[in-house]
Design a protein around this motif. Sequence first.
Motif, PDB file in Angstrom:
ATOM      1  N   ARG A  49      16.978  31.391  18.238  1.00  0.00           N
ATOM      2  CA  ARG A  49      17.601  31.589  19.535  1.00  0.00           C
ATOM      3  C   ARG A  49      18.072  30.278  20.178  1.00  0.00           C
ATOM      4  N   GLY A  50      18.805  29.530  19.420  1.00  0.00           N
ATOM      5  CA  GLY A  50      19.348  28.285  19.963  1.00  0.00           C
ATOM      6  C   GLY A  50      18.407  27.102  19.890  1.00  0.00           C
ATOM      7  N   ARG A  51      17.206  27.325  19.434  1.00  0.00           N
ATOM      8  CA  ARG A  51      16.230  26.233  19.269  1.00  0.00           C
ATOM      9  C   ARG A  51      15.908  26.080  17.792  1.00  0.00           C
ATOM     10  N   THR A  52      15.237  25.000  17.453  1.00  0.00           N
ATOM     11  CA  THR A  52      14.848  24.757  16.066  1.00  0.00           C
ATOM     12  C   THR A  52      13.351  24.488  15.997  1.00  0.00           C
ATOM     13  N   LEU A  53      12.687  25.349  15.240  1.00  0.00           N
ATOM     14  CA  LEU A  53      11.263  25.141  14.971  1.00  0.00           C
ATOM     15  C   LEU A  53      11.128  24.360  13.681  1.00  0.00           C
ATOM     16  N   LYS A  54      10.336  23.306  13.720  1.00  0.00           N
ATOM     17  CA  LYS A  54      10.107  22.508  12.515  1.00  0.00           C
ATOM     18  C   LYS A  54       8.707  22.784  11.980  1.00  0.00           C
ATOM     19  N   VAL A  55       8.636  23.122  10.700  1.00  0.00           N
ATOM     20  CA  VAL A  55       7.350  23.315  10.046  1.00  0.00           C
ATOM     21  C   VAL A  55       7.255  22.374   8.852  1.00  0.00           C
ATOM     22  N   ALA A  56       6.034  22.154   8.408  1.00  0.00           N
ATOM     23  CA  ALA A  56       5.811  21.189   7.329  1.00  0.00           C
ATOM     24  C   ALA A  56       6.370  21.705   6.011  1.00  0.00           C
ATOM     25  N   GLY A  57       7.043  20.809   5.303  1.00  0.00           N
ATOM     26  CA  GLY A  57       7.571  21.136   3.985  1.00  0.00           C
ATOM     27  C   GLY A  57       6.732  20.515   2.889  1.00  0.00           C
ATOM     28  N   ASP A  58       7.383  20.093   1.837  1.00  0.00           N
ATOM     29  CA  ASP A  58       6.672  19.525   0.687  1.00  0.00           C
ATOM     30  C   ASP A  58       6.445  18.029   0.876  1.00  0.00           C
ATOM     31  N   LEU A  89       0.873  -1.159   0.000  1.00  0.00           N
ATOM     32  CA  LEU A  89       0.000   0.000   0.000  1.00  0.00           C
ATOM     33  C   LEU A  89       0.916   1.217   0.000  1.00  0.00           C
ATOM     34  N   PRO A  90       0.727   2.147  -0.923  1.00  0.00           N
ATOM     35  CA  PRO A  90       1.743   3.179  -1.193  1.00  0.00           C
ATOM     36  C   PRO A  90       1.977   4.122  -0.021  1.00  0.00           C
ATOM     37  N   ALA A  91       3.182   4.683   0.007  1.00  0.00           N
ATOM     38  CA  ALA A  91       3.602   5.575   1.091  1.00  0.00           C
ATOM     39  C   ALA A  91       3.841   6.979   0.559  1.00  0.00           C
ATOM     40  N   SER A  92       3.854   7.929   1.480  1.00  0.00           N
ATOM     41  CA  SER A  92       4.245   9.298   1.142  1.00  0.00           C
ATOM     42  C   SER A  92       4.930   9.910   2.355  1.00  0.00           C
ATOM     43  N   THR A  93       5.683  10.962   2.112  1.00  0.00           N
ATOM     44  CA  THR A  93       6.463  11.598   3.168  1.00  0.00           C
ATOM     45  C   THR A  93       6.315  13.116   3.069  1.00  0.00           C
ATOM     46  N   ILE A  94       6.080  13.752   4.208  1.00  0.00           N
ATOM     47  CA  ILE A  94       6.126  15.206   4.280  1.00  0.00           C
ATOM     48  C   ILE A  94       7.437  15.589   4.955  1.00  0.00           C
TER      49      ILE A  94
END
Length: 207
Positions: free
Chosen positions: A72-81, A59-64
């Motif tokens: 300020r020393g932290r990393t915010l992760k937001v959705a890409g393609d 069953l097919p897969a996909s990845t975001i």
Amino acid sequence: MPNFSERTIDKFKNKLRGGGARSNLFEVSFGVELGGNFTFPSGDTCSSEDNMLIKAAGLPASTISEIPIAFRGRTLKVAGDRTFDVWTITVINDTDFKWRNIFERWVNYIVKISDGSGTIDPNEYQVDVTVAQLSRGKHTGLNTKGTSGGEIDVLRQYLVHGVFPTSVSQIDLSYNNENEVEEFTVDLQVQWWEGRDSSNTASSQVV
């Protein structure tokens, strides 16, 4: 908070009234409908019974992907393609080399072995594929002929769009191979896919 003491074996059993989906109950059918004949871009054709030789798929897969943004020393992760993974099938090789010929000729239609030329219009070499998860029981939902009742039901199906082969594996030959039937794998590129429920209604798209 739920009462975990109420998680009994009987309640667990009721969640599996259908026996659970089985990974060996499936069918891959080229085209947007199950059970029909199909003509490939190279001109080769296959019937619904030929589909039985496709012995493994997924069953097919996909990845975001994520986009990291430093703050300020932290990393915010937001959705890409969103990307769609390569879809691989395994095929049993019959003595007519039916599927082997189909995929070799399809690949050659895209890029010829002799001179590297080929078709340049994606609409001419990309096709749609349907992969269906089948049920062990016979109920009233969509069946393998696309009609209701009388056959094994389809629990869920995926329409995989814009598929074309980029790799057809070698078939291993050896004097040491006893009691084995030849098989090979095919890597298929995917543009996108959509999931459909037992009534053939799109279920993986947010309205």
